[in-house]
Motif scaffolding. Structure first.
Motif, PDB file in Angstrom:
ATOM      1  N   ASP A   1       0.835  -1.213   0.000  1.00 18.12           N
ATOM      2  CA  ASP A   1       0.000   0.000   0.000  1.00 18.12           C
ATOM      3  C   ASP A   1       0.863   1.255   0.000  1.00 18.12           C
ATOM      4  O   ASP A   1       0.562   2.228  -0.694  1.00 18.12           O
ATOM      5  CB  ASP A   1      -0.940   0.012   1.206  1.00 18.12           C
ATOM      6  N   TYR A   2       1.931   1.231   0.778  1.00 25.24           N
ATOM      7  CA  TYR A   2       2.842   2.372   0.824  1.00 25.24           C
ATOM      8  C   TYR A   2       3.532   2.575  -0.527  1.00 25.24           C
ATOM      9  O   TYR A   2       3.626   3.702  -1.031  1.00 25.24           O
ATOM     10  CB  TYR A   2       3.874   2.169   1.935  1.00 25.24           C
ATOM     11  N   ALA A   3       3.995   1.478  -1.133  1.00 23.34           N
ATOM     12  CA  ALA A   3       4.661   1.579  -2.430  1.00 23.34           C
ATOM     13  C   ALA A   3       3.683   2.070  -3.504  1.00 23.34           C
ATOM     14  O   ALA A   3       4.045   2.905  -4.335  1.00 23.34           O
ATOM     15  CB  ALA A   3       5.253   0.227  -2.823  1.00 23.34           C
ATOM     16  N   ASN A   4       2.450   1.561  -3.469  1.00 22.28           N
ATOM     17  CA  ASN A   4       1.454   2.023  -4.441  1.00 22.28           C
ATOM     18  C   ASN A   4       1.142   3.499  -4.248  1.00 22.28           C
ATOM     19  O   ASN A   4       0.982   4.233  -5.230  1.00 22.28           O
ATOM     20  CB  ASN A   4       0.165   1.206  -4.311  1.00 22.28           C
ATOM     21  N   ALA A   5       1.052   3.945  -3.009  1.00 19.36           N
ATOM     22  CA  ALA A   5       0.780   5.361  -2.751  1.00 19.36           C
ATOM     23  C   ALA A   5       1.919   6.235  -3.267  1.00 19.36           C
ATOM     24  O   ALA A   5       1.676   7.311  -3.829  1.00 19.36           O
ATOM     25  CB  ALA A   5       0.574   5.584  -1.258  1.00 19.36           C
ATOM     26  N   ILE A   6       3.149   5.781  -3.109  1.00 18.50           N
ATOM     27  CA  ILE A   6       4.285   6.553  -3.626  1.00 18.50           C
ATOM     28  C   ILE A   6       4.245   6.607  -5.156  1.00 18.50           C
ATOM     29  O   ILE A   6       4.415   7.671  -5.748  1.00 18.50           O
ATOM     30  CB  ILE A   6       5.619   5.955  -3.139  1.00 18.50           C
TER      31      ILE A   6
END
Length: 89
Positions: free
Chosen positions: A75-80
């Motif tokens: 989720d963090y990588a997708n948000a970035i």
């Protein structure tokens, strides 16, 4: 990209790292402390005795909490990746 965005990204990444460490490593440390206390009380000085319970607890925590932790990281990588245009421009 200003310092506020960099600080937000860094603080969220640091929070995820701390969450992973707490969920995976902390139970292993607690089990190691319990086994060390047992060894001190019974005066058994075997170094390998505490290895297997810590290994089992760490693997069990990875099995149970692994999907949650991988979900947080993805989720963090997708948000970035989704915010790249707003962060650059």
């Amino acid at each position: 990209m200003d310092a506020m965005n960099i600080g937000d990204l860094f603080s969220e990444a640091l929070f995820i790292v701390v969450l992973i460490v707490v969920i995976v490593i902390l139970p292993s440390l607690i089990i190691g402390l319990v086994v060390a206390t047992f060894q001190a009380a019974t005066q058994i000085n075997e170094q390998t005795l505490s290895f297997l319970p810590r290994l089992v607890v760490t693997l069990m925590m990875l099995i149970f909490a692994g999907p949650y932790l991988v979900g947080k990281v993805t989720d963090y990588a997708n948000a970035i990746f989704l915010n790249i245009p707003t962060l650059i421009g």
